[in-house]
Motif scaffolding. Structure first.
Motif, PDB file in Angstrom:
ATOM      1  N   PHE A 265      -8.813 -10.443  16.885  1.00  0.00           N
ATOM      2  CA  PHE A 265      -8.196 -10.292  18.219  1.00  0.00           C
ATOM      3  C   PHE A 265      -9.450  -9.834  18.966  1.00  0.00           C
ATOM      4  CE2 PHE A 265      -4.439  -9.654  15.993  1.00  0.00           C
ATOM      5  CZ  PHE A 265      -3.624 -10.378  16.786  1.00  0.00           C
ATOM      6  N   GLY A 266     -10.672  -9.997  18.594  1.00  0.00           N
ATOM      7  CA  GLY A 266     -11.954  -9.913  19.141  1.00  0.00           C
ATOM      8  C   GLY A 266     -12.093  -8.448  19.719  1.00  0.00           C
ATOM      9  N   VAL A 267     -11.779  -7.613  19.159  1.00  0.00           N
ATOM     10  CA  VAL A 267     -12.084  -5.993  19.447  1.00  0.00           C
ATOM     11  C   VAL A 267     -12.846  -5.432  18.463  1.00  0.00           C
ATOM     12  CG1 VAL A 267     -10.230  -5.752  20.938  1.00  0.00           C
ATOM     13  CG2 VAL A 267      -9.845  -5.345  18.572  1.00  0.00           C
ATOM     14  N   SER A 268     -13.528  -5.957  17.561  1.00  0.00           N
ATOM     15  CA  SER A 268     -14.373  -5.317  16.454  1.00  0.00           C
ATOM     16  C   SER A 268     -15.665  -4.798  17.097  1.00  0.00           C
ATOM     17  CB  SER A 268     -14.757  -6.394  15.124  1.00  0.00           C
ATOM     18  OG  SER A 268     -15.373  -7.399  15.900  1.00  0.00           O
ATOM     19  N   GLU A 269     -16.139  -3.906  16.243  1.00  0.00           N
ATOM     20  CA  GLU A 269     -17.261  -2.958  16.647  1.00  0.00           C
ATOM     21  C   GLU A 269     -18.421  -3.939  16.071  1.00  0.00           C
ATOM     22  OE1 GLU A 269     -17.370   0.859  15.539  1.00  0.00           O
ATOM     23  OE2 GLU A 269     -15.602   1.236  16.769  1.00  0.00           O
ATOM     24  N   ASP A 270     -19.632  -4.073  16.758  1.00  0.00           N
ATOM     25  CA  ASP A 270     -20.804  -4.623  16.307  1.00  0.00           C
ATOM     26  C   ASP A 270     -21.477  -4.161  14.961  1.00  0.00           C
ATOM     27  OD1 ASP A 270     -20.486  -6.592  18.244  1.00  0.00           O
ATOM     28  OD2 ASP A 270     -21.708  -5.451  19.610  1.00  0.00           O
TER      29      ASP A 270
ATOM     30  N   LEU B 188      -7.450   2.976  -1.588  1.00  0.00           N
ATOM     31  CA  LEU B 188      -6.613   2.789  -0.602  1.00  0.00           C
ATOM     32  C   LEU B 188      -7.274   2.590   0.675  1.00  0.00           C
ATOM     33  CD1 LEU B 188      -3.009   3.970  -1.854  1.00  0.00           C
ATOM     34  CD2 LEU B 188      -3.680   1.483  -1.383  1.00  0.00           C
ATOM     35  N   ILE B 189      -7.967   3.714   0.910  1.00  0.00           N
ATOM     36  CA  ILE B 189      -8.570   4.022   2.356  1.00  0.00           C
ATOM     37  C   ILE B 189      -9.745   2.784   2.646  1.00  0.00           C
ATOM     38  CG2 ILE B 189     -10.214   5.410   3.528  1.00  0.00           C
ATOM     39  CD1 ILE B 189      -8.786   7.978   2.390  1.00  0.00           C
ATOM     40  N   PHE B 190     -10.336   2.373   1.693  1.00  0.00           N
ATOM     41  CA  PHE B 190     -11.375   1.316   1.781  1.00  0.00           C
ATOM     42  C   PHE B 190     -10.654  -0.024   2.004  1.00  0.00           C
ATOM     43  CE2 PHE B 190     -14.417   4.277  -0.203  1.00  0.00           C
ATOM     44  CZ  PHE B 190     -15.364   4.287   0.785  1.00  0.00           C
ATOM     45  N   TRP B 191      -9.567  -0.234   1.199  1.00  0.00           N
ATOM     46  CA  TRP B 191      -8.942  -1.194   1.408  1.00  0.00           C
ATOM     47  C   TRP B 191      -8.122  -1.332   2.679  1.00  0.00           C
ATOM     48  CZ3 TRP B 191      -3.568  -2.000   2.281  1.00  0.00           C
ATOM     49  CH2 TRP B 191      -3.187  -3.664   2.224  1.00  0.00           C
ATOM     50  N   PHE B 192      -7.676  -0.334   3.404  1.00  0.00           N
ATOM     51  CA  PHE B 192      -6.976  -0.438   4.332  1.00  0.00           C
ATOM     52  C   PHE B 192      -8.074  -0.499   5.915  1.00  0.00           C
ATOM     53  CE2 PHE B 192      -5.862   2.092   8.619  1.00  0.00           C
ATOM     54  CZ  PHE B 192      -4.777   1.369   8.769  1.00  0.00           C
ATOM     55  N   CYS B 193      -9.321   0.057   5.627  1.00  0.00           N
ATOM     56  CA  CYS B 193     -10.144   0.003   6.404  1.00  0.00           C
ATOM     57  C   CYS B 193     -10.860  -1.483   6.713  1.00  0.00           C
ATOM     58  CB  CYS B 193     -11.650   0.587   6.157  1.00  0.00           C
ATOM     59  SG  CYS B 193     -11.256   2.387   6.778  1.00  0.00           S
ATOM     60  N   ASN B 194     -10.755  -2.374   5.497  1.00  0.00           N
ATOM     61  CA  ASN B 194     -11.220  -3.635   5.433  1.00  0.00           C
ATOM     62  C   ASN B 194     -10.117  -4.643   6.103  1.00  0.00           C
ATOM     63  OD1 ASN B 194     -12.729  -5.930   4.852  1.00  0.00           O
ATOM     64  ND2 ASN B 194     -11.691  -6.141   2.793  1.00  0.00           N
ATOM     65  N   GLN B 195      -9.003  -4.207   5.839  1.00  0.00           N
ATOM     66  CA  GLN B 195      -7.818  -5.083   6.630  1.00  0.00           C
ATOM     67  C   GLN B 195      -7.820  -4.831   7.930  1.00  0.00           C
ATOM     68  OE1 GLN B 195      -5.793  -7.400   4.921  1.00  0.00           O
ATOM     69  NE2 GLN B 195      -7.060  -6.758   3.181  1.00  0.00           N
ATOM     70  N   GLN B 196      -7.948  -3.617   8.275  1.00  0.00           N
ATOM     71  CA  GLN B 196      -8.120  -3.375   9.886  1.00  0.00           C
ATOM     72  C   GLN B 196      -9.400  -4.151  10.465  1.00  0.00           C
ATOM     73  OE1 GLN B 196      -5.590  -1.460  11.413  1.00  0.00           O
ATOM     74  NE2 GLN B 196      -6.435  -2.490  13.452  1.00  0.00           N
TER      75      GLN B 196
ATOM     76  N   ALA C  28       0.742  -1.181   0.022  1.00  0.00           N
ATOM     77  CA  ALA C  28       0.001   0.062   0.062  1.00  0.00           C
ATOM     78  C   ALA C  28       0.912   1.291   0.236  1.00  0.00           C
ATOM     79  CB  ALA C  28      -1.109  -0.068   1.285  1.00  0.00           C
ATOM     80  N   VAL C  29       1.844   1.178   0.699  1.00  0.00           N
ATOM     81  CA  VAL C  29       2.938   2.511   0.692  1.00  0.00           C
ATOM     82  C   VAL C  29       3.487   2.598  -0.785  1.00  0.00           C
ATOM     83  CG1 VAL C  29       4.979   3.233   1.812  1.00  0.00           C
ATOM     84  CG2 VAL C  29       3.286   2.349   3.165  1.00  0.00           C
TER      85      VAL C  29
END
Length: 68
Positions: free
Chosen positions: A63-68, A48-56, A2-3
């Motif tokens: 790691f179990g910290v996603s929002e509902d 790239l922003i949408f791709w990054f958000c999807n990866q995040q 991405a960079v």
């Protein structure tokens, strides 16, 4: 990766925009170099922003910290 994509569309496309203007493919009556520098790079940045958000989101779910 991405960079590398960001760097290419941030620096190289703008650096070579005058050279791209010599290619005679007018898009809405704008030269190709102007179109790629002004519009094409912005489209890539938004993608790239949408791709990054999807990866995040995948990392957050792992790691179990996603929002509902």
């Amino acid at each position: 990766t991405a960079v590398g994509i960001w760097a290419f569309f941030s620096f190289f496309v703008h650096f070579f925009a005058p050279s791209l203007n010599s290619i005679s493919i007018p898009i809405l009556k704008f030269p190709l170099g102007y179109y790629m520098a002004a519009q094409g790079s912005l489209i890539v940045f938004v993608a790239l922003i949408f791709w990054f958000c999807n990866q995040q989101e995948k990392i957050d779910e792992e790691f179990g910290v996603s929002e509902d």
